[in-house]
Scaffold this active site. Structure first.
Site, PDB file in Angstrom:
ATOM      1  N   LYS A  48      18.457   0.196 -56.046  1.00 35.14           N
ATOM      2  CA  LYS A  48      19.380   0.024 -57.039  1.00 35.14           C
ATOM      3  C   LYS A  48      19.037   0.591 -58.482  1.00 35.14           C
ATOM      4  CE  LYS A  48      22.325  -3.126 -54.508  1.00 35.14           C
ATOM      5  NZ  LYS A  48      22.922  -4.259 -54.182  1.00 35.14           N
ATOM      6  N   ARG A  72      18.311  -6.257 -47.284  1.00 32.50           N
ATOM      7  CA  ARG A  72      18.953  -5.006 -46.812  1.00 32.50           C
ATOM      8  C   ARG A  72      18.396  -3.893 -47.671  1.00 32.50           C
ATOM      9  NH1 ARG A  72      23.210  -2.281 -49.141  1.00 32.50           N
ATOM     10  NH2 ARG A  72      24.816  -1.540 -47.720  1.00 32.50           N
TER      11      ARG A  72
HETATM   12  N1  PMM Z   1      24.882  -3.720 -51.859  1.00 30.42           N
HETATM   13  C1  PMM Z   1      25.446  -2.903 -51.748  1.00 30.42           C
HETATM   14  C2  PMM Z   1      26.297  -2.610 -50.584  1.00 30.42           C
HETATM   15  N2  PMM Z   1      26.525  -3.639 -49.598  1.00 30.42           N
HETATM   16  N3  PMM Z   1      25.755  -5.974 -48.927  1.00 30.42           N
HETATM   17  C3  PMM Z   1      25.253  -6.976 -49.471  1.00 30.42           C
HETATM   18  N4  PMM Z   1      25.204  -7.989 -48.576  1.00 30.42           N
HETATM   19  N5  PMM Z   1      24.390  -7.351 -50.396  1.00 30.42           N
HETATM   20  C4  PMM Z   1      24.170  -6.033 -51.106  1.00 30.42           C
HETATM   21  O1  PMM Z   1      23.305  -6.144 -52.184  1.00 30.42           O
HETATM   22  C5  PMM Z   1      24.889  -4.895 -51.005  1.00 30.42           C
HETATM   23  C6  PMM Z   1      25.713  -4.860 -50.052  1.00 30.42           C
HETATM   24  C7  PMM Z   1      25.248  -1.489 -52.518  1.00 30.42           C
HETATM   25  O2  PMM Z   1      24.340  -0.572 -52.172  1.00 30.42           O
HETATM   26  P1  PMM Z   1      24.388   0.638 -51.011  1.00 30.42           P
HETATM   27  O3  PMM Z   1      25.325   1.459 -51.919  1.00 30.42           O
HETATM   28  O4  PMM Z   1      23.133   1.568 -51.028  1.00 30.42           O
HETATM   29  O5  PMM Z   1      25.041   0.348 -49.784  1.00 30.42           O
END
Ligand code: PMM
Length: 303
Positions: free
Chosen positions: A216, A256
Site C-alpha cells: 500500500k 492479505r
Molecule cells: N485491500 C484491498 C482490497 N481488498 N480486503 C481486505 N479485507 N483488506 C484490505 O486491506 C483490502 C482488501 C486493496 O488492495 P489491492 O488493490 O492490492 O487488492
C-alpha cells in the site's frame, strides 16, 4: 475445508486481482488462464486462501457494473475451486458473492463491511460462510475526503463494532465474522501507522482480525527516496513482510498479501522462534516516549 476462522496458525490470504486497473497488479491477471495460473501458484506458495477481486478499490477508481464483475471473477473462481484452491471473493455486491459462492468459493471478503449492499448479510447468513467485515466509509471516488477521525483507532473500533452488531442482527453467526481495519481505505499514512501500532485495541472486539497492508502507498511513502519520490509498488515487498509479521505478532488472525512466499517464510521464522508476541507497554518494560507503543514481550505458545 478445515475451519479457517478457528485456525490457530496465522492465515495467509493471497491477492488475485482480475481487474485492468488495481493499483499494484492491475492488468496482469485480466486473462483467465493467467489469473488461474497465478492463483494456483499463490496456493502452492502457501496461501490458505486466494482472494479473487473483480473490481478495483484503489482510491479514485471508477466502479464497474455487477455483470462485468461477475464475468471477470466467475470463470477464474470456477477453475481455482476445481483445482482444489480455497477461494475468498473480494466484493461488496451480494449478487457477485452469491454467484461465486455457488461456484465453490469459501469466504466473502467485503471491503464495505456490509454497508454497500443491504442484501449481503442475507447471502452470507444463508451460505453460512466466513465474512470479512472491513472498515469502510465510502466508495473509492469519495474515500480521500472521508479520512477524518477524532481518534482513528477508537473511531474505527466503534464503526467496526457497529458493523458486527448489524451482521449479528441479520442472523450471521458470531463465529463467522472476521474484522479488518481497512488500511488505506479513507485513511492517511498516519492513520495506517496508528492502527498498526494499536492493533490490540481492535482485537478486543473479540473477532479474528485480518490485516491488509500489502504494497500500500503508505509503505511507498515510508520508503521514499531522498527527493521524496515514493518507492514503486514492486519495491515494497520487504516492508510488507515486516508489517505483516508485526501484525501477526500483535495477534492478527491473518494477513492479505501479494507476495505469499516471502510472508510464509517470515512466518516460519516467527513460529520457529517461539511465536514471540507484542504486548502493550507496561512497567517495567522500557517503551517509546509516549508509553503507548508495543514492545516485544514474553512469548506465548498459540494465539
Ligand atoms: N485491500 C484491498 C482490497 N481488498 N480486503 C481486505 N479485507 N483488506 C484490505 O486491506 C483490502 C482488501 C486493496 O488492495 P489491492 O488493490 O492490492 O487488492
Amino acid at each position: 475445508m478445515t475451519d479457517l476462522v478457528q485456525a490457530q496458525d496465522p492465515v495467509v490470504m493471497g491477492v488475485l486481482n482480475v481487474t485492468p486497473d488495481s493499483f499494484s497488479d492491475g492488468g496482469r491477471y485480466a486473462d483467465v488462464d493467467a489469473a488461474v495460473a497465478h492463483g494456483v501458484r499463490l496456493h502452492s506458495d502457501g496461501a490458505h486462501l486466494v482472494d479473487v477481486g473483480g473490481e478495483s478499490t484503489r482510491p479514485g477508481a471508477d466502479r464497474v457494473d455487477a455483470e462485468t464483475e461477475v464475468a471477470r471473477v466467475l470463470p477464474v473462481v470456477r477453475e481455482l475451486t476445481a483445482a482444489g484452491v480455497p477461494v475468498s471473493i473480494d466484493t461488496t455486491r451480494a449478487r457477485v458473492a452469491e454467484a461465486v459462492l455457488a461456484a465453490g468459493a469459501d469466504v466473502v471478503n467485503d471491503v464495505s463491511g456490509g454497508l454497500a449492499d443491504p442484501d449481503m448479510a442475507r447471502v452470507v447468513r444463508d451460505a453460512g460462510c466466513p465474512w470479512v467485515l472491513m472498515h469502510w466509509r465510502g466508495h473509492s471516488r469519495r474515500m480521500r475526503d472521508l479520512a477524518r477521525y477524532t481518534d482513528v483507532v477508537a473511531d474505527v473500533r466503534a464503526e467496526l463494532a457497529h458493523r458486527v452488531d448489524e451482521a449479528l442482527r441479520a442472523g450471521v453467526a458470531a463465529d463467522r465474522i472476521i474484522v479488518d481495519p481497512g488500511l488505506g481505505f479513507a485513511k492517511t499514512a498516519e492513520h495506517n501507522w496508528e492502527l498498526s501500532a494499536r492493533l490490540p485495541e481492535l482485537l478486543d472486539l473479540g473477532h479474528p482480525l485480518l490485516f491488509g497492508a500489502s504494497r500500500k502507498s503508505y509503505l511507498g511513502q515510508l520508503l521514499a527516496d531522498p527527493a521524496g519520490q515514493p518507492r514503486a509498488t514492486d519495491g515494497r515487498a520487504a516492508a510488507t513482510v515486516a508489517t505483516s509479521v508485526l501484525a501477526v505478532a500483535a495477534g492478527a488472525w491473518g494477513v492479505r498479501v501479494h507476495d505469499v512466499r516471502g510472508t510464509v517464510d517470515a512466518l516460519a521464522v516467527w513460529r520457529a522462534t517461539g511465536r514471540p508476541r507484542l504486548v502493550p507497554t507496561a512497567p517495567p518494560y522500557p517503551g517509546p516516549p509516549d508509553g503507548r507503543g508495543p514492545v516485544v514481550g514474553a512469548g506465548r505458545a498459540g494465539r
